[in-house]
Design an enzyme around this catalytic site. Structure first.
Site, PDB file in Angstrom:
ATOM      1  N   ASN A 156      -9.134  -4.790 -18.502  1.00 16.04           N
ATOM      2  CA  ASN A 156      -7.813  -4.246 -18.817  1.00 16.04           C
ATOM      3  C   ASN A 156      -7.756  -2.757 -18.525  1.00 16.04           C
ATOM      4  O   ASN A 156      -8.652  -2.001 -18.898  1.00 16.04           O
ATOM      5  CB  ASN A 156      -7.468  -4.516 -20.282  1.00 16.04           C
ATOM      6  CG  ASN A 156      -7.418  -6.003 -20.596  1.00 16.04           C
ATOM      7  OD1 ASN A 156      -8.270  -6.534 -21.289  1.00 16.04           O
ATOM      8  ND2 ASN A 156      -6.431  -6.683 -20.065  1.00 16.04           N
ATOM      9  N   HIS A 203      -5.521 -10.577 -23.889  1.00  9.25           N
ATOM     10  CA  HIS A 203      -6.089  -9.632 -22.918  1.00  9.25           C
ATOM     11  C   HIS A 203      -7.056 -10.327 -21.974  1.00  9.25           C
ATOM     12  O   HIS A 203      -7.160  -9.951 -20.800  1.00  9.25           O
ATOM     13  CB  HIS A 203      -6.822  -8.506 -23.643  1.00  9.25           C
ATOM     14  CG  HIS A 203      -5.928  -7.476 -24.248  1.00  9.25           C
ATOM     15  ND1 HIS A 203      -5.256  -7.676 -25.424  1.00  9.25           N
ATOM     16  CD2 HIS A 203      -5.592  -6.227 -23.827  1.00  9.25           C
ATOM     17  CE1 HIS A 203      -4.546  -6.598 -25.718  1.00  9.25           C
ATOM     18  NE2 HIS A 203      -4.732  -5.698 -24.767  1.00  9.25           N
ATOM     19  N   ASP A 249      -8.897  -3.303 -30.289  1.00 13.77           N
ATOM     20  CA  ASP A 249      -7.827  -2.511 -29.665  1.00 13.77           C
ATOM     21  C   ASP A 249      -6.532  -2.667 -30.463  1.00 13.77           C
ATOM     22  O   ASP A 249      -5.433  -2.609 -29.918  1.00 13.77           O
ATOM     23  CB  ASP A 249      -7.617  -2.929 -28.199  1.00 13.77           C
ATOM     24  CG  ASP A 249      -6.809  -1.919 -27.392  1.00 13.77           C
ATOM     25  OD1 ASP A 249      -6.760  -0.746 -27.798  1.00 13.77           O
ATOM     26  OD2 ASP A 249      -6.190  -2.310 -26.381  1.00 13.77           O
ATOM     27  N   GLY A 265      -2.062  -2.436 -26.614  1.00 15.44           N
ATOM     28  CA  GLY A 265      -2.975  -2.735 -27.699  1.00 15.44           C
ATOM     29  C   GLY A 265      -2.863  -4.191 -28.109  1.00 15.44           C
ATOM     30  O   GLY A 265      -2.350  -5.035 -27.368  1.00 15.44           O
TER      31      GLY A 265
END
Length: 377
Positions: free
Chosen positions: A220, A251, A274, A310
């Site tokens: 990412n 993600h 995250d 996030g």
């Protein structure tokens, strides 16, 4: 003396037995007379087969978290930081870094001063600056208005005034001055991470050679893999760097999580959240680094552009997702506790063994959170 019984996930394997806590430390781990040897939970969530015993793992260590429970680390507010740390503690994270996003230097400086007392108290294990020395091409949800090439004087100052509180900084190695910045961080005992980067394979290896030891959320915020230009992903996997993996099944596909963890191994892979302040909160509108974020069905995205912003992940869910992806319990425990603790130089925690700090998470047979113990409490 406190005693906990169940399937105890130790570095050497899974032990059916009981764990004794004396004060703040683990006093003993004693196996039962008959102990089954299966240390892998199948992906169908039947957990330990017919065994309904609890699963006992070390307290989680999260190196990359921006907030949770409606509280954020990104504004430099110490009370908000306390709230975010308390929220994630309730989900098993007994040690964590407060991660900030790209911001003006004034905020970096004020946040360092504000969070230093929390580090001294042990509420936080330190500060992680994710930026602002990142690639505009791969900025993701980082605010492009604050991105810039590394400024050595800024880095030197926050390290100095932090008095040990600054533990990690993410830098794109292809930027002008980045290699010097990475070497400065390494020499100061700060973890230098590679992330939000459009670096080539060669530039990535140059960053590692300069002292970078972590990949910020691998895949990412990075140039995608190509067979003629492997880029940063393969550059990092083929190096000695430890790779962060966001195990929220958003993600990273579970198959990619398993592949990356298998490629790097549990001693070079870490689970991170995250997470942002929306974690544990209802869907709706939030903010990250001065940009509007919309959360819908657990997914946080920028209101403008739609980049993932996030996560809404907690470490207990990350652990469960990693095991569901096919990782053995021992590997998932290493990735969520031992490996990040070692990166931080915290030799007193990160595993279940006599003499170590009693940071313990008790899960049921389906790996749902039941109990959290931090330093014996």
């Amino acid at each position: 003396m406190t005693r906990i019984s169940g399937r105890i996930v130790t570095p050497g394997g899974v032990i059916s037995g009981h764990l004794d806590i004396s004060g703040t430390t683990i006093a003993a781990i004693t196996p039962d007379a008959a102990a089954p040897g299966n240390d892998t939970i199948p992906a169908n969530h039947t957990a330990l087969g017919n065994d309904t015993a609890d699963v006992i793992v070390p307290g989680f260590v999260d190196l990359h978290c921006h907030g949770g429970g409606g509280h954020t680390f990104t504004t430099g507010d110490p009370e908000a930081a306390r709230g975010a740390a308390a929220f994630h503690l309730s989900h098993g994270t007994t040690t964590m870094l407060a991660s900030l996003v790209s911001s003006p230097f004034e905020l970096m400086r004020s946040a360092t001063l504000a969070y230093r007392p929390l580090v001294d108290e042990g509420v936080l294990a330190g500060i992680h600056f994710e930026g602002p020395y990142l690639s505009t091409v791969r900025c993701g949800a980082q605010n492009p208005a604050f991105l810039r090439n590394p400024v050595l004087a800024e880095i030197t100052e926050v390290i100095k005034i932090g008095e040990g509180a600054v533990r990690m900084m993410t830098v794109a190695p292809e930027l002008n001055g980045a290699l010097e910045a990475i070497s400065l961080l390494r020499d100061a005992g700060v973890i230098a991470a590679v992330g939000h980067t459009d670096a080539s394979y060669e530039q990535t290896h140059a960053g590692v050679a300069a002292g970078a030891s972590v990949a910020t959320h691998l895949f990412n915020g990075m140039r995608p893999v190509h067979h003629r230009e492997p880029g940063p992903v393969i550059g990092l996997l083929s190096s000695a760097a430890t790779v962060e993996l966001i195990a929220d099944n958003i993600h990273l596909h579970p198959g990619m999580l398993a592949y990356a963890a298998g490629s790097a191994g549990p001693d070079r892979s870490i689970l991170v959240t995250d997470a942002m302040d929306a974690t544990g909160m209802p869907d709706g509108e939030y903010e990250l680094g001065g940009q509007a974020v919309v959360v819908a069905d657990r997914v946080a995205r920028l209101a403008q552009g739609g980049s993932i912003a996030g996560s809404t992940l907690t470490m207990d869910v990350a652990f469960r997702n990693a095991v569901a992806a096919g990782l053995p319990l021992t590997a998932a425990a290493a990735m969520s506790s031992a490996t990040p603790a070692r990166l931080l130089g915290l030799a007193d925690r990160g595993a279940l063994a006599p003499g170590l700090r009693a940071d313990i998470v008790v899960l049921d047979a389906d790996l749902n959170l039941k109990r959290v113990i931090r330093a014996g409490v």
